[in-house]
Design an enzyme around this catalytic site. Sequence first.
Site, mmCIF file in Angstrom:
data_model
loop_
_atom_site.group_PDB
_atom_site.id
_atom_site.type_symbol
_atom_site.label_atom_id
_atom_site.label_comp_id
_atom_site.label_asym_id
_atom_site.label_seq_id
_atom_site.Cartn_x
_atom_site.Cartn_y
_atom_site.Cartn_z
ATOM 1 C CG HIS A 1 -2.071 0.948 1.085
ATOM 2 N ND1 HIS A 1 -3.361 0.627 1.383
ATOM 3 C CD2 HIS A 1 -2.126 2.235 0.650
ATOM 4 C CE1 HIS A 1 -4.162 1.652 1.155
ATOM 5 N NE2 HIS A 1 -3.427 2.657 0.709
ATOM 6 C CG LEU B 1 5.027 4.899 -5.936
ATOM 7 C CD1 LEU B 1 5.463 3.929 -7.032
ATOM 8 C CD2 LEU B 1 6.231 5.308 -5.089
ATOM 9 N NE ARG B 2 0.357 11.280 -2.729
ATOM 10 C CZ ARG B 2 -0.772 10.935 -2.166
ATOM 11 N NH1 ARG B 2 -1.742 10.356 -2.858
ATOM 12 N NH2 ARG B 2 -0.972 11.153 -0.888
ATOM 13 C CG HIS C 1 -10.420 3.806 1.058
ATOM 14 N ND1 HIS C 1 -9.372 4.603 1.452
ATOM 15 C CD2 HIS C 1 -11.542 4.417 1.493
ATOM 16 C CE1 HIS C 1 -9.848 5.648 2.110
ATOM 17 N NE2 HIS C 1 -11.161 5.572 2.152
ATOM 18 C CG HIS D 1 -6.109 1.975 4.941
ATOM 19 N ND1 HIS D 1 -7.471 1.840 4.932
ATOM 20 C CD2 HIS D 1 -5.800 2.671 3.820
ATOM 21 C CE1 HIS D 1 -7.958 2.434 3.850
ATOM 22 N NE2 HIS D 1 -6.972 2.935 3.152
ATOM 23 C CG ASN E 1 -9.844 8.634 5.238
ATOM 24 O OD1 ASN E 1 -10.394 8.110 6.199
ATOM 25 N ND2 ASN E 1 -10.432 8.756 4.063
ATOM 26 C CG ASP F 1 -2.427 4.686 3.437
ATOM 27 O OD1 ASP F 1 -2.222 5.040 2.252
ATOM 28 O OD2 ASP F 1 -3.426 5.031 4.079
ATOM 29 C CG HIS G 1 -0.335 15.016 1.105
ATOM 30 N ND1 HIS G 1 -1.091 14.966 -0.043
ATOM 31 C CD2 HIS G 1 -0.853 14.077 1.934
ATOM 32 C CE1 HIS G 1 -2.038 14.058 0.096
ATOM 33 N NE2 HIS G 1 -1.912 13.493 1.288
ATOM 34 C CG PHE H 1 -7.633 12.543 4.886
ATOM 35 C CD1 PHE H 1 -7.952 12.483 6.235
ATOM 36 C CD2 PHE H 1 -8.607 12.961 3.991
ATOM 37 C CE1 PHE H 1 -9.227 12.823 6.690
ATOM 38 C CE2 PHE H 1 -9.884 13.307 4.431
ATOM 39 C CZ PHE H 1 -10.192 13.239 5.784
HETATM 40 ZN ZN LIG Z 1 -7.115 4.154 1.545
#
Ligand SMILES: [Zn+2]
Length: 429
Positions: free
Chosen positions: A60, A63-64, A179, A232, A278, A305, A309, A323
Amino acid sequence: MGILLKNGRLLDLETGELHSRDVLVEGDRISRIGEDIDPASHQVHELNGNVIVPGFIDMHVHLRDPGLEYKETIETGTRSAAAGGFTTIACMPNTKPILDNPELMRYIYDTTNKTGSCKVLPYAAITRGERGEELTDMEALKEAGAVGFTDDGVGVQSGGMMRSAMERAKALGLPIVIHAEDESLSGKGCMNEGDVSKRLGLPGIPGVAESVHVARDALLAELTGVHLHVCHISDASAVDVVRWAKGRGIRITAEVTPHHLLLTDEGIDGTDANWKVNPPLRTEKDRLACLEGLLDGTIDMIATDHAPHSEEEKRRAFQVAPFGFVGLETAFPLLYTELVEKAKLLTLQQLVKKMATAPAEVFNLPGGTVAEGGLADLVVVNLEEERVIDPATFASKGRNTPFAGWRAKGWPVLTICDGKVTFDRTNSK
Ligand SMILES: [Zn+2]
């Protein structure tokens, strides 16, 4: 010429014992494990008794990339993974655009080949654009290398949509990874709903927003026979649902993050968005339920996770900031220090199994063991080295962690992925 790891201590995953060993890596394999291997012409890494374990696997990671490269790229995210001892990670599809077509699966593999420091397995979206309205072309996505399907970041709100996705994923032999979040219950919440949110006057996300979705999808997994993996997990009732579903013979697995094992909403002051994630940090009761679930096998594995940011985004007011925490570089040292060394709730062997062996077994991936003739995916950790966590030193572009300033032991010193050194703090010659 091979890579010779000299004077290490190899963790025996069966007994938990540490044995003094040399390990020789040739090509992408471990060619020999012995008590005193001749250095010959090999590149030698002196391990000074540091501990050799299988490379960690994180199912999880955000990598954006593509589209949100100011937060992270495949290059920086995989470098962060290697620094944390990870050799395989699975990346989430909530990029810009969403990973919902075969071209983008190929983009992930190609970019990883060019710039990556670990293996990256892309998840594909369940629904186009993660909008929950129309299923993706799951067959073509599997063909292009999707490792499973998820709309992570948001829950799939419609049970009917989820049932259809499960039927197709089952036919393709791939997992549905959820999720779990019922948006009609989570609303505009920015932290756990409870005493702390009431005290701070912030809108809360109740635990049932998670557990009712886990229950719905567990029953749909029973109906369809798909492998359901719960991301998660954070809420005590959700852990109970997974335990119940496993008891019923439903094909369900689950992961928990380091932050849900170590932190609660009591740490939130309502100003620092580096505590906003989250699913949210919940209560001590929930944290203990997650630990209990991890210990009794209800929760199969640990996943970070990792959700980078920018600093600007995380400086925003708590209610509007995004989040997520980064986690790749601190996961093992934090869990080793807090749960193995201090609390003595887990052994080193159990922790390594939850971070390497279990994800390999559950998702049928190579790795997860260190054995002669086996794949050379491994990490060497220094269990004595203690450092203060300083986000400024991260390889990740993300600095957003609630663990800044914590002291932790057990830092990786050498990571080898597919027989190649991907992270090295030893003095090799
Ligand atoms: Zn999630």
